[in-house]
Design a protein around this motif. Structure first.
Motif, mmCIF file in Angstrom:
data_model
loop_
_atom_site.group_PDB
_atom_site.id
_atom_site.type_symbol
_atom_site.label_atom_id
_atom_site.label_comp_id
_atom_site.label_asym_id
_atom_site.label_seq_id
_atom_site.Cartn_x
_atom_site.Cartn_y
_atom_site.Cartn_z
ATOM 1 N N THR A 46 20.613 77.633 5.150
ATOM 2 C CA THR A 46 21.703 78.683 4.806
ATOM 3 C C THR A 46 23.034 78.089 4.967
ATOM 4 O O THR A 46 23.110 76.947 5.057
ATOM 5 N N ALA A 47 24.090 78.932 4.863
ATOM 6 C CA ALA A 47 25.512 78.359 4.931
ATOM 7 C C ALA A 47 26.404 79.190 5.937
ATOM 8 O O ALA A 47 26.264 80.392 6.219
ATOM 9 N N GLU A 74 25.434 70.117 8.209
ATOM 10 C CA GLU A 74 26.282 69.252 7.318
ATOM 11 C C GLU A 74 27.493 70.173 6.893
ATOM 12 O O GLU A 74 27.394 71.237 6.739
ATOM 13 N N HIS A 76 29.610 70.448 3.577
ATOM 14 C CA HIS A 76 29.640 70.078 1.896
ATOM 15 C C HIS A 76 30.845 71.076 1.350
ATOM 16 O O HIS A 76 31.226 71.713 1.607
ATOM 17 N N HIS A 110 31.792 74.443 2.783
ATOM 18 C CA HIS A 110 31.039 75.196 3.680
ATOM 19 C C HIS A 110 30.382 74.597 4.640
ATOM 20 O O HIS A 110 30.000 73.213 4.565
ATOM 21 N N MET A 112 26.444 73.698 5.889
ATOM 22 C CA MET A 112 25.184 73.831 5.695
ATOM 23 C C MET A 112 24.146 73.704 6.893
ATOM 24 O O MET A 112 24.262 72.735 7.721
ATOM 25 N N ILE A 114 20.792 73.454 8.134
ATOM 26 C CA ILE A 114 19.638 72.823 7.348
ATOM 27 C C ILE A 114 18.378 73.009 8.591
ATOM 28 O O ILE A 114 18.557 72.403 9.761
ATOM 29 N N CYS B 86 18.743 75.991 -2.315
ATOM 30 C CA CYS B 86 20.143 75.891 -2.541
ATOM 31 C C CYS B 86 20.812 76.749 -1.323
ATOM 32 O O CYS B 86 20.329 77.967 -1.399
ATOM 33 N N PRO B 87 21.733 76.190 -0.780
ATOM 34 C CA PRO B 87 22.131 76.755 0.534
ATOM 35 C C PRO B 87 23.549 77.639 0.113
ATOM 36 O O PRO B 87 23.673 78.456 0.966
ATOM 37 N N ASP B 88 24.020 77.586 -0.698
ATOM 38 C CA ASP B 88 25.434 78.126 -1.087
ATOM 39 C C ASP B 88 25.316 78.836 -2.506
ATOM 40 O O ASP B 88 25.556 80.164 -2.520
ATOM 41 N N GLU B 168 20.068 65.983 4.583
ATOM 42 C CA GLU B 168 19.077 66.408 5.501
ATOM 43 C C GLU B 168 17.926 67.650 4.757
ATOM 44 O O GLU B 168 17.097 67.904 5.216
ATOM 45 N N ALA B 169 18.656 68.255 3.990
ATOM 46 C CA ALA B 169 18.228 69.464 3.029
ATOM 47 C C ALA B 169 17.111 69.034 2.053
ATOM 48 O O ALA B 169 16.341 69.779 1.463
#
Lengths: 147, 213
Positions: A46-47, A74, A76, A110, A112, A114, B86-88, B168-169
């Motif tokens: 998620t973010a 992370e 991004h 944002h 991330m 993970i 997909c995180p965002d 890492e994702a």
């Protein structure tokens, strides 16, 4: 119980005061409106988003973030091309200008999260340990929101 | 024992009160600031277009069954390409669509959403089902072979490519974030940009739905 109560309340209140990042003394970095997006339990990623205000005369840099509920965090940035395609760039750090305001928001820079270790339950707070090069580390509580 | 319980209750109450006060004081609980003037009409709703590209395709749905987009005739369709890791951007799109359905209200019953994954290696039918069921939308999740997804994306000019960013994702994808509006006859009518507001989206969809009446 009485003893526990007496001992516990001040600890709890100081923790809570710390946690919600009350207005900082001048010359420091403050974080507000921190939130994490609720995602399906099947998702491992998620973010997190927030506003970072640098109320000082020195530029600072966000260099690392860690979090208990995710294996790694992370930084991004997102770029949207004129054709509507999206590109993500991993950042090593994020600068915060002196006297500046940095907004981490959907579709932009944002954090991330993970490898989520637990489902992202709406309303729960996620502690983010954010380290800035100059001002050091602060704990930010980001609330999980479904939006 | 009773005494302890009362104590616990009081303790609990004072803690909750303190929490409430603190949250209030910090403004953590305040709703996000939104520019709502109660003036939805003020938003200009663009006219739908008629594009000559975008055709039907067959992929595999979240139940593992073949799915032909031609079977969607009679409904308006919101098509987009994404992936569940997909995180965002993709969750942001799903949230916007949730809001669009809220705005459409009953009319939303005539609108189907189609989510095509660009990550065929990780997004199996089963994973799409688990992931998409969370959003509670009238949504079909489609996957397939790389060739099949490339064909579908190609029909809509949807760019998608594994990014060279190391994360890492796992693999991240550069991909088109447009949401394609297709009418009940299967004609592509509008390309919603990533920044398009749910109000504008619902407005354009509403116009397309009204043509049928």
């Amino acid at each position: 119980m009485g003893m526990m109560k007496q001992a516990f309340l001040p600890i709890l209140s100081s923790f809570l005061l710390f946690a919600c990042s009350t207005p900082p003394e001048p010359g420091s970095l403050s974080v507000s409106d921190a939130w994490v997006r609720a995602v399906p339990p099947a998702s491992g990623i998620t973010a997190a988003y927030m506003t970072i205000l640098n109320d000082s005369e020195v530029a600072d840099t966000l260099v690392s973030v860690t979090c208990d509920v995710s294996r790694v965090v992370e930084m991004h940035a997102v770029e949207v091309t004129s054709e509507g395609a999206m590109r993500m760039h991993r950042l090593k750090s994020i600068p915060v200008d002196a006297g500046g305001r940095l907004t981490l928001a959907p579709g932009g820079e944002h954090l991330m999260l993970i490898g989520l270790q637990q489902p992202m339950q709406v309303g729960v707070y996620v502690p983010l340990k954010m380290t800035f090069r100059k001002s050091g580390t602060q704990l930010v509580m980001a609330r999980i929101r479904k939006e | 024992m009773r005494d302890t319980e009362t104590h616990m209750v009081r303790f609990g109450r004072s803690v909750s009160l303190m929490l409430v006060l603190l949250l209030f004081a910090c403004g953590v609980d305040s709703p996000p600031v939104e520019e709502v003037d109660g003036d939805v009409q003020a938003v200009e709703i663009p006219e739908p277009n008629r594009y000559e590209f975008g055709s039907d395709f067959v992929l595999t749905d979240q139940d593992g069954k073949p799915f032909d987009t031609a079977s969607l005739r009679g409904s308006a369709v919101l098509l987009f390409f994404g992936y569940t890791h997909c995180p965002d951007a993709c969750p942001t799109t799903l949230s916007r669509l949730n809001r669009v359905y809220d705005l459409l209200g009953e009319e939303g019953g005539d609108v189907r959403t189609v989510y095509v994954t660009v990550d065929v290696a990780r997004d199996t039918s089963r994973r799409l089902k688990e992931y998409l069921s969370y959003y509670g939308l009238p949504i079909v999740g489609l996957t397939g072979t790389q060739e099949e997804v490339d064909f579908a994306a190609g029909e809509y000019g949807a760019y998608h490519k594994v990014s060279d960013e190391v994360s890492e994702a796992g693999p991240l994808f550069d991909h088109t974030l447009l949401v394609y509006l297709i009418d009940a006859e299967g004609v592509l009518r509008y390309l919603f940009q990533p920044g398009e507001s749910p109000e504008v989206m619902a407005g354009v969809i509403g116009k397309v739905l009204k043509e049928r009446r």
